[in-house]
Write a protein that holds these residues in place. Structure first.
Motif, PDB file in Angstrom:
ATOM      1  N   ASN A   1     130.002  -3.953-103.669  1.00 40.07           N
ATOM      2  CA  ASN A   1     129.740  -4.722-102.445  1.00 40.07           C
ATOM      3  C   ASN A   1     131.029  -5.204-101.802  1.00 40.07           C
ATOM      4  O   ASN A   1     131.114  -5.304-100.575  1.00 40.07           O
ATOM      5  N   LYS A   2     132.035  -5.484-102.628  1.00 36.43           N
ATOM      6  CA  LYS A   2     133.322  -5.883-102.064  1.00 36.43           C
ATOM      7  C   LYS A   2     133.984  -4.716-101.342  1.00 36.43           C
ATOM      8  O   LYS A   2     134.576  -4.880-100.278  1.00 36.43           O
ATOM      9  N   PHE A   3     133.874  -3.533-101.925  1.00 35.33           N
ATOM     10  CA  PHE A   3     134.389  -2.323-101.261  1.00 35.33           C
ATOM     11  C   PHE A   3     133.741  -2.153 -99.891  1.00 35.33           C
ATOM     12  O   PHE A   3     134.416  -1.909 -98.889  1.00 35.33           O
ATOM     13  N   LYS A   4     132.423  -2.316 -99.833  1.00 38.21           N
ATOM     14  CA  LYS A   4     131.723  -2.167 -98.553  1.00 38.21           C
ATOM     15  C   LYS A   4     132.146  -3.256 -97.568  1.00 38.21           C
ATOM     16  O   LYS A   4     132.290  -2.993 -96.369  1.00 38.21           O
ATOM     17  N   MET A   5     132.363  -4.466 -98.061  1.00 32.88           N
ATOM     18  CA  MET A   5     132.785  -5.557 -97.185  1.00 32.88           C
ATOM     19  C   MET A   5     134.166  -5.267 -96.603  1.00 32.88           C
ATOM     20  O   MET A   5     134.422  -5.492 -95.406  1.00 32.88           O
ATOM     21  N   ILE A   6     135.075  -4.751 -97.427  1.00 39.63           N
ATOM     22  CA  ILE A   6     136.429  -4.445 -96.963  1.00 39.63           C
ATOM     23  C   ILE A   6     136.402  -3.367 -95.888  1.00 39.63           C
ATOM     24  O   ILE A   6     137.118  -3.439 -94.893  1.00 39.63           O
ATOM     25  N   LEU A   7     135.566  -2.350 -96.081  1.00 42.11           N
ATOM     26  CA  LEU A   7     135.488  -1.249 -95.105  1.00 42.11           C
ATOM     27  C   LEU A   7     134.736  -1.653 -93.849  1.00 42.11           C
ATOM     28  O   LEU A   7     134.942  -1.065 -92.786  1.00 42.11           O
ATOM     29  N   GLY A   8     133.871  -2.641 -93.923  1.00 42.52           N
ATOM     30  CA  GLY A   8     133.201  -3.195 -92.749  1.00 42.52           C
ATOM     31  C   GLY A   8     132.470  -2.169 -91.921  1.00 42.52           C
ATOM     32  O   GLY A   8     131.713  -1.331 -92.441  1.00 42.52           O
ATOM     33  N   ASP A   9     132.714  -2.185 -90.595  1.00 40.93           N
ATOM     34  CA  ASP A   9     131.948  -1.309 -89.702  1.00 40.93           C
ATOM     35  C   ASP A   9     132.447   0.130 -89.680  1.00 40.93           C
ATOM     36  O   ASP A   9     131.948   0.948 -88.903  1.00 40.93           O
ATOM     37  N   LYS A  10     133.408   0.450 -90.535  1.00 40.19           N
ATOM     38  CA  LYS A  10     133.730   1.868 -90.716  1.00 40.19           C
ATOM     39  C   LYS A  10     132.572   2.577 -91.415  1.00 40.19           C
ATOM     40  O   LYS A  10     132.417   3.792 -91.265  1.00 40.19           O
ATOM     41  N   ILE A  11     131.800   1.821 -92.189  1.00 43.77           N
ATOM     42  CA  ILE A  11     130.577   2.352 -92.793  1.00 43.77           C
ATOM     43  C   ILE A  11     129.471   2.287 -91.739  1.00 43.77           C
ATOM     44  O   ILE A  11     129.209   1.237 -91.164  1.00 43.77           O
ATOM     45  N   GLY A  12     128.844   3.424 -91.484  1.00 48.47           N
ATOM     46  CA  GLY A  12     127.810   3.463 -90.452  1.00 48.47           C
ATOM     47  C   GLY A  12     128.365   3.578 -89.051  1.00 48.47           C
ATOM     48  O   GLY A  12     127.691   3.245 -88.078  1.00 48.47           O
ATOM     49  N   CYS A  13     129.603   4.064 -88.929  1.00 49.37           N
ATOM     50  CA  CYS A  13     130.257   4.159 -87.612  1.00 49.37           C
ATOM     51  C   CYS A  13     129.500   5.119 -86.689  1.00 49.37           C
ATOM     52  O   CYS A  13     128.806   6.032 -87.142  1.00 49.37           O
ATOM     53  N   ASP A  14     129.668   4.905 -85.404  1.00 43.83           N
ATOM     54  CA  ASP A  14     129.124   5.819 -84.394  1.00 43.83           C
ATOM     55  C   ASP A  14     130.206   6.858 -84.100  1.00 43.83           C
ATOM     56  O   ASP A  14     131.028   6.689 -83.210  1.00 43.83           O
ATOM     57  N   TYR A  15     130.190   7.923 -84.888  1.00 40.07           N
ATOM     58  CA  TYR A  15     131.247   8.936 -84.792  1.00 40.07           C
ATOM     59  C   TYR A  15     131.244   9.629 -83.429  1.00 40.07           C
ATOM     60  O   TYR A  15     132.314   9.914 -82.863  1.00 40.07           O
ATOM     61  N   GLU A  16     130.063   9.885 -82.904  1.00 43.04           N
ATOM     62  CA  GLU A  16     129.981  10.548 -81.618  1.00 43.04           C
ATOM     63  C   GLU A  16     130.606   9.692 -80.506  1.00 43.04           C
ATOM     64  O   GLU A  16     131.332  10.208 -79.647  1.00 43.04           O
ATOM     65  N   LYS A  17     130.357   8.402 -80.555  1.00 45.67           N
ATOM     66  CA  LYS A  17     130.966   7.500 -79.574  1.00 45.67           C
ATOM     67  C   LYS A  17     132.475   7.417 -79.794  1.00 45.67           C
ATOM     68  O   LYS A  17     133.266   7.427 -78.837  1.00 45.67           O
ATOM     69  N   LEU A  18     132.906   7.328 -81.062  1.00 42.68           N
ATOM     70  CA  LEU A  18     134.324   7.249 -81.379  1.00 42.68           C
ATOM     71  C   LEU A  18     135.077   8.452 -80.854  1.00 42.68           C
ATOM     72  O   LEU A  18     136.221   8.333 -80.378  1.00 42.68           O
ATOM     73  N   CYS A  19     134.472   9.626 -80.906  1.00 42.54           N
ATOM     74  CA  CYS A  19     135.163  10.868 -80.579  1.00 42.54           C
ATOM     75  C   CYS A  19     134.851  11.407 -79.187  1.00 42.54           C
ATOM     76  O   CYS A  19     135.370  12.444 -78.799  1.00 42.54           O
ATOM     77  N   ALA A  20     134.001  10.688 -78.442  1.00 47.63           N
ATOM     78  CA  ALA A  20     133.659  11.159 -77.098  1.00 47.63           C
ATOM     79  C   ALA A  20     134.895  11.130 -76.204  1.00 47.63           C
ATOM     80  O   ALA A  20     135.675  10.184 -76.215  1.00 47.63           O
ATOM     81  N   TYR A  21     135.085  12.191 -75.408  1.00 47.73           N
ATOM     82  CA  TYR A  21     136.218  12.247 -74.487  1.00 47.73           C
ATOM     83  C   TYR A  21     135.845  13.139 -73.334  1.00 47.73           C
ATOM     84  O   TYR A  21     135.383  14.259 -73.551  1.00 47.73           O
ATOM     85  N   PRO A  22     136.079  12.737 -72.087  1.00 52.46           N
ATOM     86  CA  PRO A  22     136.609  11.426 -71.680  1.00 52.46           C
ATOM     87  C   PRO A  22     135.517  10.355 -71.816  1.00 52.46           C
ATOM     88  O   PRO A  22     134.368  10.662 -71.994  1.00 52.46           O
TER      89      PRO A  22
END
Length: 414
Positions: A393-414
């Motif tokens: 649980n500490k590992f998940k807390m440290i990674l925060g919102d990188k877990i469950g990220c919206d990859y499509e939104k992160l990589c959308a261009y433009p």
């Protein structure tokens, strides 16, 4: 008279190249791991780099340019011609076919208690690679080592296995460098900060080396400074494929070899690591799948006890960066002193040689506590803010919102 530098194979492998020393790459002197007190290893997750390979297309194109430049240099008459055909680009060399086999053997020995009694089942042991021949062939070689003597086929008792992959442009888990359009349009290309540092380094460091070589070997027109790093790369592949240190390696002094390598380290820093903010999140899809896979098994929704993936140094560097690991004390810029270049701690050449492995060990301990340990080539890594055995649980807390990220939104261009 020109000085032709002489190097031993061990010096080049141990100090400069992507090649793992044979003493560890092909060793079976491996001891089984010991578990923490009142803990049981429940799941293994692996991401591995493919084995040693032939040069990539860009390397080969530059080797052909070097061939033309050195065609009239007498000292190079026996080796100036480029021996690497474009059709074999990025394919595994013989050494690269064997390295993952030994990785599989080592995995079986190191995790003996975990593997004892486990029969192959594609719903229990998952294999995945990128859709490239070098990753797929490395996966097959690893599986041959892992199940060597445990399968039903022939005298060797080989085990047929199932593995899967996705088209590179769709593979956001293992091939973010092809699937993320924002990365391709703003980091891999059109990257002004990277370009500025490359230009600075070219003028400050590579141009004097090119001038020295041109003068020593009477090269006219003078050697293009952009080709200096590819003398280093040519040196690496002549050693990897032909076991020769007397060809392109002989043109560069020890200092010049390191300075030539730094060109690539700086390039990797801006394209794959902490030199670009996007790289701090781009490995989030892999981490999300890791977390989902672990919890799916722990909560009884999955039977997968081993998820074994095979990819590239690009993928592994991006994942390590997203995890916050291997961050140097100072940025890798074009104006570092030679002492700084010698002394910065984390180099991709040192930490992710061909056939490197990153294991994520998942332990269930007394009181239903879950811990994770990460190992790079079987050496423990420490997640910032956590110990060697990181509470789940500490590992998940440290990674925060990188877990469950919206990859499509992160990589959308433009």
């Amino acid at each position: 008279l020109c000085v032709l530098y002489k190097y031993t194979r061990d010096y080049l492998i141990n100090n400069l190249f992507f090649i793992e020393p044979a003493e560890t790459a092909f060793s079976l002197d491996v001891n089984p791991i010991s578990y923490p007190d009142k803990c049981e290893l429940k799941q293994l997750n692996l991401i591995s780099r493919h084995g040693s390979r032939y040069p990539n297309p860009n390397d080969i194109i530059n080797f052909e340019k070097l061939e033309k430049v050195f065609s009239k240099v007498s000292a190079a008459k026996e080796w100036y011609k480029n021996p690497f055909p474009l059709r074999k680009n990025n394919q595994l060399v013989k050494r690269g076919e064997i390295e993952p086999f030994f990785d599989g053997l080592q995995c079986r020995k190191r995790y003996k208690k975990f593997w004892d009694g486990v029969e192959y089942d594609p719903e229990v042991i998952k294999f995945q690679s990128t859709q490239t021949s070098r990753a797929g062939a490395s996966l097959m070689s690893f599986s041959e080592g892992l199940f060597n003597g445990y399968g039903p086929l022939d005298a060797c008792k080989s085990q047929p296995i199932y593995y899967w992959n996705l088209p590179l442009e769709q593979d956001s888990t293992l091939s973010m460098f092809t699937s993320c359009r924002r990365w391709n349009e703003t980091v891999n290309t059109n990257n002004p900060l990277r370009n500025e540092q490359i230009y600075l380094y070219g003028n400050k460091t590579l141009a004097p080396i090119a001038k020295r070589i041109s003068k020593d070997y009477h090269i006219s027109p003078p050697l293009d400074p952009h080709l200096v790093p590819f003398i280093f790369t040519n040196c690496q592949f002549w050693l990897t494929v032909y076991n020769r240190t007397d060809a392109w390696c002989s043109l560069l002094s020890p200092k010049e070899l390191l300075l030539s390598r730094y060109f690539f380290e700086m390039d990797f820093y801006y394209r794959l690591s902490y030199g670009s903010p996007l790289n701090l999140r781009i490995g989030c899809r892999y981490i999300t799948e890791l977390v989902n896979g672990v919890e799916g098994y722990l909560y009884g929704n999955s039977s997968v006890i081993a998820d074994l993936k095979f990819s590239h140094s690009f993928s592994m560097t991006m994942i390590l960066t997203t995890l916050g690991l291997f961050k140097n004390e100072y940025p890798l810029t074009g104006n570092l002193t030679f002492e700084q270049i010698q002394n910065f701690e984390y180099s991709e050449f040192r930490i992710i040689p061909w056939s490197s492995t990153i294991y994520f060990e998942i332990y269930k301990c007394s009181g239903n506590n879950v811990y994770m340990r990460i190992l790079l080539d079987f050496k423990p890594l420490y997640i910032p803010g956590c110990g060697e055995y990181c509470e789940w649980n500490k590992f998940k807390m440290i990674l925060g919102d990188k877990i469950g990220c919206d990859y499509e939104k992160l990589c959308a261009y433009p």
